[in-house]
Structures are given as C-alpha cells and as structure tokens.
Design a protein around this motif. Sequence first.
Motif, PDB file in Angstrom:
ATOM      1  N   TYR B  39       0.829  -1.202   0.000  1.00  0.00           N
ATOM      2  CA  TYR B  39       0.000   0.000   0.000  1.00  0.00           C
ATOM      3  C   TYR B  39       0.867   1.257   0.000  1.00  0.00           C
ATOM      4  O   TYR B  39       0.575   2.231  -0.697  1.00  0.00           O
ATOM      5  CB  TYR B  39      -0.949   0.013   1.205  1.00  0.00           C
ATOM      6  CG  TYR B  39      -1.956   1.132   1.099  1.00  0.00           C
ATOM      7  CD1 TYR B  39      -3.084   0.990   0.316  1.00  0.00           C
ATOM      8  CD2 TYR B  39      -1.735   2.355   1.733  1.00  0.00           C
ATOM      9  CE1 TYR B  39      -3.991   2.014   0.171  1.00  0.00           C
ATOM     10  CE2 TYR B  39      -2.639   3.392   1.595  1.00  0.00           C
ATOM     11  CZ  TYR B  39      -3.762   3.211   0.815  1.00  0.00           C
ATOM     12  OH  TYR B  39      -4.650   4.244   0.662  1.00  0.00           O
ATOM     13  N   GLY B  40       1.935   1.205   0.782  1.00  0.00           N
ATOM     14  CA  GLY B  40       2.834   2.361   0.837  1.00  0.00           C
ATOM     15  C   GLY B  40       3.420   2.682  -0.531  1.00  0.00           C
ATOM     16  O   GLY B  40       3.479   3.840  -0.947  1.00  0.00           O
ATOM     17  N   MET B  41       3.799   1.624  -1.242  1.00  0.00           N
ATOM     18  CA  MET B  41       4.357   1.852  -2.565  1.00  0.00           C
ATOM     19  C   MET B  41       3.306   2.431  -3.512  1.00  0.00           C
ATOM     20  O   MET B  41       3.573   3.382  -4.244  1.00  0.00           O
ATOM     21  CB  MET B  41       4.896   0.544  -3.136  1.00  0.00           C
ATOM     22  CG  MET B  41       5.525   0.748  -4.499  1.00  0.00           C
ATOM     23  SD  MET B  41       5.481  -0.708  -5.533  1.00  0.00           S
ATOM     24  CE  MET B  41       3.745  -1.043  -5.629  1.00  0.00           C
ATOM     25  N   LEU B  42       2.112   1.878  -3.467  1.00  0.00           N
ATOM     26  CA  LEU B  42       1.048   2.388  -4.343  1.00  0.00           C
ATOM     27  C   LEU B  42       0.754   3.849  -4.042  1.00  0.00           C
ATOM     28  O   LEU B  42       0.586   4.667  -4.939  1.00  0.00           O
ATOM     29  CB  LEU B  42      -0.227   1.560  -4.158  1.00  0.00           C
ATOM     30  CG  LEU B  42      -0.155   0.109  -4.613  1.00  0.00           C
ATOM     31  CD1 LEU B  42      -1.376  -0.649  -4.137  1.00  0.00           C
ATOM     32  CD2 LEU B  42      -0.027   0.025  -6.125  1.00  0.00           C
ATOM     33  N   PHE B  43       0.711   4.141  -2.747  1.00  0.00           N
ATOM     34  CA  PHE B  43       0.441   5.511  -2.332  1.00  0.00           C
ATOM     35  C   PHE B  43       1.502   6.456  -2.890  1.00  0.00           C
ATOM     36  O   PHE B  43       1.189   7.518  -3.432  1.00  0.00           O
ATOM     37  CB  PHE B  43       0.419   5.577  -0.801  1.00  0.00           C
ATOM     38  CG  PHE B  43      -0.164   6.836  -0.255  1.00  0.00           C
ATOM     39  CD1 PHE B  43      -1.527   6.928  -0.010  1.00  0.00           C
ATOM     40  CD2 PHE B  43       0.642   7.936   0.026  1.00  0.00           C
ATOM     41  CE1 PHE B  43      -2.072   8.094   0.500  1.00  0.00           C
ATOM     42  CE2 PHE B  43       0.101   9.099   0.528  1.00  0.00           C
ATOM     43  CZ  PHE B  43      -1.265   9.179   0.767  1.00  0.00           C
ATOM     44  N   SER B  44       2.760   6.029  -2.797  1.00  0.00           N
ATOM     45  CA  SER B  44       3.844   6.868  -3.318  1.00  0.00           C
ATOM     46  C   SER B  44       3.777   6.976  -4.830  1.00  0.00           C
ATOM     47  O   SER B  44       3.978   8.053  -5.386  1.00  0.00           O
ATOM     48  CB  SER B  44       5.194   6.281  -2.919  1.00  0.00           C
ATOM     49  OG  SER B  44       5.221   6.029  -1.551  1.00  0.00           O
ATOM     50  N   LYS B  51       2.381  14.077  -9.624  1.00  0.00           N
ATOM     51  CA  LYS B  51       3.250  15.259  -9.583  1.00  0.00           C
ATOM     52  C   LYS B  51       4.139  15.349 -10.808  1.00  0.00           C
ATOM     53  O   LYS B  51       4.452  16.434 -11.280  1.00  0.00           O
ATOM     54  CB  LYS B  51       4.115  15.216  -8.323  1.00  0.00           C
ATOM     55  CG  LYS B  51       3.306  15.458  -7.048  1.00  0.00           C
ATOM     56  CD  LYS B  51       4.222  15.738  -5.861  1.00  0.00           C
ATOM     57  CE  LYS B  51       3.412  16.037  -4.619  1.00  0.00           C
ATOM     58  NZ  LYS B  51       3.165  14.840  -3.804  1.00  0.00           N
ATOM     59  N   MET B  52       4.579  14.205 -11.331  1.00  0.00           N
ATOM     60  CA  MET B  52       5.513  14.211 -12.446  1.00  0.00           C
ATOM     61  C   MET B  52       4.826  14.397 -13.793  1.00  0.00           C
ATOM     62  O   MET B  52       5.470  14.739 -14.779  1.00  0.00           O
ATOM     63  CB  MET B  52       6.300  12.885 -12.481  1.00  0.00           C
ATOM     64  CG  MET B  52       7.268  12.734 -11.342  1.00  0.00           C
ATOM     65  SD  MET B  52       8.377  14.120 -11.258  1.00  0.00           S
ATOM     66  CE  MET B  52       8.323  14.503  -9.525  1.00  0.00           C
ATOM     67  N   SER B  53       3.531  14.124 -13.842  1.00  0.00           N
ATOM     68  CA  SER B  53       2.856  14.178 -15.129  1.00  0.00           C
ATOM     69  C   SER B  53       2.870  15.595 -15.690  1.00  0.00           C
ATOM     70  O   SER B  53       2.497  16.546 -15.007  1.00  0.00           O
ATOM     71  CB  SER B  53       1.412  13.707 -14.975  1.00  0.00           C
ATOM     72  OG  SER B  53       0.708  13.990 -16.170  1.00  0.00           O
ATOM     73  N   PRO B  54       3.321  15.751 -16.935  1.00  0.00           N
ATOM     74  CA  PRO B  54       3.347  17.084 -17.549  1.00  0.00           C
ATOM     75  C   PRO B  54       1.956  17.531 -18.019  1.00  0.00           C
ATOM     76  O   PRO B  54       1.777  18.675 -18.401  1.00  0.00           O
ATOM     77  CB  PRO B  54       4.291  16.904 -18.731  1.00  0.00           C
ATOM     78  CG  PRO B  54       4.220  15.461 -19.063  1.00  0.00           C
ATOM     79  CD  PRO B  54       3.879  14.717 -17.806  1.00  0.00           C
ATOM     80  N   LEU B  55       1.004  16.622 -18.010  1.00  0.00           N
ATOM     81  CA  LEU B  55      -0.345  16.946 -18.455  1.00  0.00           C
ATOM     82  C   LEU B  55      -1.336  16.525 -17.379  1.00  0.00           C
ATOM     83  O   LEU B  55      -1.027  15.677 -16.544  1.00  0.00           O
ATOM     84  CB  LEU B  55      -0.688  16.181 -19.740  1.00  0.00           C
ATOM     85  CG  LEU B  55       0.218  16.428 -20.946  1.00  0.00           C
ATOM     86  CD1 LEU B  55      -0.065  15.398 -22.011  1.00  0.00           C
ATOM     87  CD2 LEU B  55       0.011  17.840 -21.472  1.00  0.00           C
ATOM     88  N   ASP B  56      -2.529  17.071 -17.455  1.00  0.00           N
ATOM     89  CA  ASP B  56      -3.583  16.596 -16.567  1.00  0.00           C
ATOM     90  C   ASP B  56      -3.912  15.166 -16.931  1.00  0.00           C
ATOM     91  O   ASP B  56      -4.000  14.820 -18.101  1.00  0.00           O
ATOM     92  CB  ASP B  56      -4.832  17.472 -16.714  1.00  0.00           C
ATOM     93  CG  ASP B  56      -4.748  18.690 -15.820  1.00  0.00           C
ATOM     94  OD1 ASP B  56      -3.883  18.667 -14.913  1.00  0.00           O
ATOM     95  OD2 ASP B  56      -5.508  19.638 -16.034  1.00  0.00           O
ATOM     96  N   MET B  57      -4.129  14.379 -15.897  1.00  0.00           N
ATOM     97  CA  MET B  57      -4.386  12.985 -16.177  1.00  0.00           C
ATOM     98  C   MET B  57      -5.837  12.631 -15.910  1.00  0.00           C
ATOM     99  O   MET B  57      -6.471  13.219 -15.064  1.00  0.00           O
ATOM    100  CB  MET B  57      -3.525  12.103 -15.287  1.00  0.00           C
ATOM    101  CG  MET B  57      -2.085  12.068 -15.678  1.00  0.00           C
ATOM    102  SD  MET B  57      -1.230  10.998 -14.561  1.00  0.00           S
ATOM    103  CE  MET B  57      -1.630  11.730 -12.993  1.00  0.00           C
ATOM    104  N   LYS B  58      -6.303  11.634 -16.629  1.00  0.00           N
ATOM    105  CA  LYS B  58      -7.643  11.154 -16.370  1.00  0.00           C
ATOM    106  C   LYS B  58      -7.592   9.996 -15.381  1.00  0.00           C
ATOM    107  O   LYS B  58      -8.187  10.036 -14.332  1.00  0.00           O
ATOM    108  CB  LYS B  58      -8.296  10.715 -17.681  1.00  0.00           C
ATOM    109  CG  LYS B  58      -9.801  10.800 -17.653  1.00  0.00           C
ATOM    110  CD  LYS B  58     -10.375  10.593 -19.050  1.00  0.00           C
ATOM    111  CE  LYS B  58     -11.533   9.622 -19.014  1.00  0.00           C
ATOM    112  NZ  LYS B  58     -11.176   8.234 -19.281  1.00  0.00           N
ATOM    113  N   ASP B  59      -6.859   8.982 -15.741  1.00  0.00           N
ATOM    114  CA  ASP B  59      -6.886   7.770 -14.931  1.00  0.00           C
ATOM    115  C   ASP B  59      -5.722   7.665 -13.951  1.00  0.00           C
ATOM    116  O   ASP B  59      -5.782   6.892 -13.007  1.00  0.00           O
ATOM    117  CB  ASP B  59      -6.894   6.532 -15.836  1.00  0.00           C
ATOM    118  CG  ASP B  59      -8.209   6.411 -16.578  1.00  0.00           C
ATOM    119  OD1 ASP B  59      -9.232   6.742 -15.974  1.00  0.00           O
ATOM    120  OD2 ASP B  59      -8.200   6.005 -17.748  1.00  0.00           O
TER     121      ASP B  59
END
Lengths: 180, 145
Positions: B39-44, B51-59
């Motif tokens: 769970y900790g890994m998924l949360f991270s 935070k890293m995505s240069p675009l807005d994400m849907k999924d």
Amino acid sequence: MSRQANRTTDSKKMNSELFTLTYGALVTQLCKDYENDEEVNKQLDKMGYNIGVRLIEDFLARSNIGRCQDFRETADVIAKVAFKMYLGITPSVTNWSPAGDEFSLILENNPLVDFVELPDNHSTLIYSNLLVGVLRGALEMVQMAVDVRFAQDTLRGDNVTEIRMKFIKRIEENLPAGDE
Amino acid sequence: MTVHNLYIFDRNGSCLYYNEWNRKKQAGISKDEEFKLMYGMLFSIRSFVSKMSPLDMKDGFLSFQTSKYRLHYYETPSGLKFIMNTDLSVSNARDTLQHIYSNLYVEYIVKNPVVMLGQSLDSELFGSRLDSFIRALPYYSPRAA
C-alpha cells in the motif's frame, strides 16, 4: 479479452409505489417509536447515511462515472444521473452561491411523498430526511464533506421541495500510520 | 500466461482481500507487513505519477512492469484499490479489475448487509465467485510462466 457475463447496465425497473409505501411504513413506525419529530429526523438521516455509503459503490459501478472535477459537475451527476437512476426523477439545480460551493436541488415530484399528508402534530417532521443522509453518506465516500438539508418542503406548506447542499471540504486521503 | 495474485485495499489502506494463484516466490515477511509495504508503494506511486505528469491525467497510475511480471492497478472514485499481478503477456487487465469491482465486490460485498465495510472480507460467496472468475480468465493458466 472476454467481458463475460457483464451485468446488464439498465436497472431493474421496480414499481415505485412499493418503495414509497415501504418508506411510509418506516416513517410511521419511527414516529411510533420516538416521542418527538427531531429524533425521527435524526434516525432517518442516520439510516440514509448508512444506505448512502453502500449505494455509492453501486452507483459508481453502474454508471462508470469517474471522479468529478468540481462541485458543479457533482451537482449535475447527482441531479441528472443518480436521482434519475434511483428515483426516476431529475431535480433541477439552481441557486448557486457566488463561490460555487452551494446549490439547491428542486424536486418537482418527490416520489417518497406520493401518498402523504402530514398531520398537524408533526409539523417539524422532515418526512424525506432519509435522502439527506443518503446524499451525505454517498458524497463522503468520494472524499467530499457536504452539508445537506431540506430548505423547503411541500409537505410543510412550501411551494417547492428544496434540498440545499453546501460543500464543506475535501476529505484528504492519508497514508496510514506505520504501526497500527 | 498467468495470474499471480490479487489485492484489494480500501481507502484507508487496510487490505480487505488477498489471494494468490500462482506465486512461486514469497516476500519473506508477514502478510501484514507485505500489505503495508504494497500500500505504501502504491500511495507513493500515485503521488509521484500525479506530480511528475506534464499533463492533466484522467486515470492516473495504471500499471508497471518488471522483467518478470506486470502489476495492474485500478482505483474507484470511492478509493477502493484493486491490484493484480500477472505475467508480462497480459497487457491490460483494466476490464478484469473493473469487472471484479462492479460484478463481484458490489454484488456480493456491498449488497450483503451483514458484511461490514472496511474490514477484511471473509465472505465465502465472494471468495469462491472471485476464484472461479479468475480461473476462467483467458490468460489464467497455472502451468505457464
């Protein structure tokens, strides 16, 4: 990839009178069990909440709607999809606050009250208060704390039935503590 | 072609359900610790990805793969998380995870009033339906991999 036995998305249609009358029996029993209307209102809200936290999962699974970007989208989904799906009505969304954090749902024909006339000694009973709990519970499960209440009720002599919804805050998701 | 294991987490991070079908290597820690680690890994990852995505994400986060396996991730708007590990030949298990949510979890857990939400799921009905659903998947085959 097989999509075997996918559940049919159209809801099983049920005679809404059965629902309305069952709800009426519930309210009647609560009025017998509790001395005052305030307490009945509270119990209805509580039951609604418990329904809402489960109903949201059914709703999400059936409608395939993702996370809402803002409160306006939430209002639209509630009025046009959820009310339609579960009660067969589409309330209108009005009276937005300037900040966009508050709106009203106007119910033209509330199916819960089809056969109801409130006697004089129940003037403070909020007959359909279950709906308030359902809305609050369901939205809480999608990280929205919302204040919901009946602002007007035709049963109590108002011209329309109005549910007022006020966005309080986003419920943040937290990493659970390391040792629980 | 195979399914290794499946986790279901609720939005508070407790593991509601775990089962494995073809897992040759165990983590070497207690299951409770493994769930927390997972769970900790998924949360991270979720926060990293957003935070890293240069675009807005849907999924948002969908899956990752290593040299040996692929982890598929599906999160509902209500915060339930479905995680399935498969071998690399399974490119997309989104439909499968969605099916588990809407046809198994909602039907046998949410609509069963005696099951308390947010606690580990010991419903036999849910367990057996899920097991037979997984075993019937076209890419389920315990011998391979």
